[in-house]
Scaffold this motif. Structure first.
Motif, PDB file in Angstrom:
ATOM      1  N   UNK A   1       0.852  -1.178   0.000  1.00 26.66           N
ATOM      2  CA  UNK A   1       0.000   0.000   0.000  1.00 26.66           C
ATOM      3  C   UNK A   1       0.893   1.234   0.000  1.00 26.66           C
ATOM      4  N   UNK A   2       0.611   2.132  -0.903  1.00 29.60           N
ATOM      5  CA  UNK A   2       1.350   3.388  -0.949  1.00 29.60           C
ATOM      6  C   UNK A   2       0.597   4.425  -0.136  1.00 29.60           C
ATOM      7  N   UNK A   3       1.313   5.159   0.702  1.00 31.92           N
ATOM      8  CA  UNK A   3       0.678   6.165   1.552  1.00 31.92           C
ATOM      9  C   UNK A   3       1.549   7.410   1.620  1.00 31.92           C
ATOM     10  N   UNK A   4       0.901   8.527   1.898  1.00 25.89           N
ATOM     11  CA  UNK A   4       1.604   9.790   2.112  1.00 25.89           C
ATOM     12  C   UNK A   4       1.500  10.139   3.591  1.00 25.89           C
ATOM     13  N   UNK A   5       2.600  10.628   4.137  1.00 21.51           N
ATOM     14  CA  UNK A   5       2.661  10.998   5.546  1.00 21.51           C
ATOM     15  C   UNK A   5       3.132  12.439   5.657  1.00 21.51           C
ATOM     16  N   UNK A   6       2.381  13.238   6.407  1.00 20.83           N
ATOM     17  CA  UNK A   6       2.774  14.613   6.675  1.00 20.83           C
ATOM     18  C   UNK A   6       2.722  14.822   8.183  1.00 20.83           C
ATOM     19  N   UNK A   7       3.683  15.571   8.692  1.00 23.52           N
ATOM     20  CA  UNK A   7       3.727  15.873  10.119  1.00 23.52           C
ATOM     21  C   UNK A   7       4.006  17.364  10.267  1.00 23.52           C
ATOM     22  N   UNK A   8       3.217  18.028  11.110  1.00 23.15           N
ATOM     23  CA  UNK A   8       3.451  19.447  11.306  1.00 23.15           C
ATOM     24  C   UNK A   8       2.545  20.017  12.382  1.00 23.15           C
ATOM     25  N   UNK A   9       2.796  21.280  12.734  1.00 24.10           N
ATOM     26  CA  UNK A   9       1.972  21.938  13.755  1.00 24.10           C
ATOM     27  C   UNK A   9       0.656  22.421  13.156  1.00 24.10           C
ATOM     28  N   UNK A  10      -0.378  22.452  13.975  1.00 24.16           N
ATOM     29  CA  UNK A  10      -1.658  23.010  13.538  1.00 24.16           C
ATOM     30  C   UNK A  10      -1.757  24.443  14.048  1.00 24.16           C
ATOM     31  N   UNK A  11      -2.766  25.153  13.580  1.00 30.42           N
ATOM     32  CA  UNK A  11      -2.966  26.527  14.037  1.00 30.42           C
ATOM     33  C   UNK A  11      -3.556  26.590  15.443  1.00 30.42           C
ATOM     34  N   UNK A  12      -3.826  25.434  16.032  1.00 29.68           N
ATOM     35  CA  UNK A  12      -4.353  25.377  17.402  1.00 29.68           C
ATOM     36  C   UNK A  12      -3.302  24.884  18.402  1.00 29.68           C
ATOM     37  N   UNK A  13      -2.034  24.816  17.957  1.00 31.81           N
ATOM     38  CA  UNK A  13      -0.957  24.428  18.855  1.00 31.81           C
ATOM     39  C   UNK A  13      -0.802  22.927  19.068  1.00 31.81           C
ATOM     40  N   UNK A  14      -1.401  22.143  18.183  1.00 34.57           N
ATOM     41  CA  UNK A  14      -1.280  20.694  18.259  1.00 34.57           C
ATOM     42  C   UNK A  14      -0.255  20.242  17.224  1.00 34.57           C
ATOM     43  N   UNK A  15       0.177  19.002  17.339  1.00 34.08           N
ATOM     44  CA  UNK A  15       1.028  18.397  16.323  1.00 34.08           C
ATOM     45  C   UNK A  15       0.162  17.398  15.572  1.00 34.08           C
ATOM     46  N   UNK A  16       0.092  17.544  14.259  1.00 36.18           N
ATOM     47  CA  UNK A  16      -0.750  16.654  13.457  1.00 36.18           C
ATOM     48  C   UNK A  16       0.122  15.693  12.658  1.00 36.18           C
ATOM     49  N   UNK A  17      -0.236  14.410  12.752  1.00 36.74           N
ATOM     50  CA  UNK A  17       0.286  13.381  11.855  1.00 36.74           C
ATOM     51  C   UNK A  17      -0.865  13.090  10.909  1.00 36.74           C
TER      52      UNK A  17
END
Length: 62
Positions: free
Chosen positions: A9-25
């Motif tokens: 399975x091919x997948x894309x992964x992004x990790x970064x901060x949200x505008x609410x101060x959370x970390x999103x995977x």
């Protein structure tokens, strides 16, 4: 499915901060999007688990 079960399975992964101060995977695969938000301290714990797993994998590979 377990951690050692291989999938083609091919997948894309992004990790970064949200505008609410959370970390999103954010994972996207086969039209499915999975946003996972974590408090910064939870993200630090996840990062440590990834580092520990990488270290363990390196010792197995050798």
């Amino acid at each position: 499915m377990g951690i050692n079960s291989e999938r083609d399975v091919e997948a894309n992964l992004q990790i970064g901060p949200t505008d609410k101060g959370m970390v999103r995977i954010f994972v996207e695969a086969q039209g499915v999007e999975i946003p996972m938000d974590f408090e910064p301290d939870e993200a630090e714990e996840i990062a440590e688990e990834i580092r520990s797993a990488a270290k363990a994998a390196q010792s197995i590979k050798k």
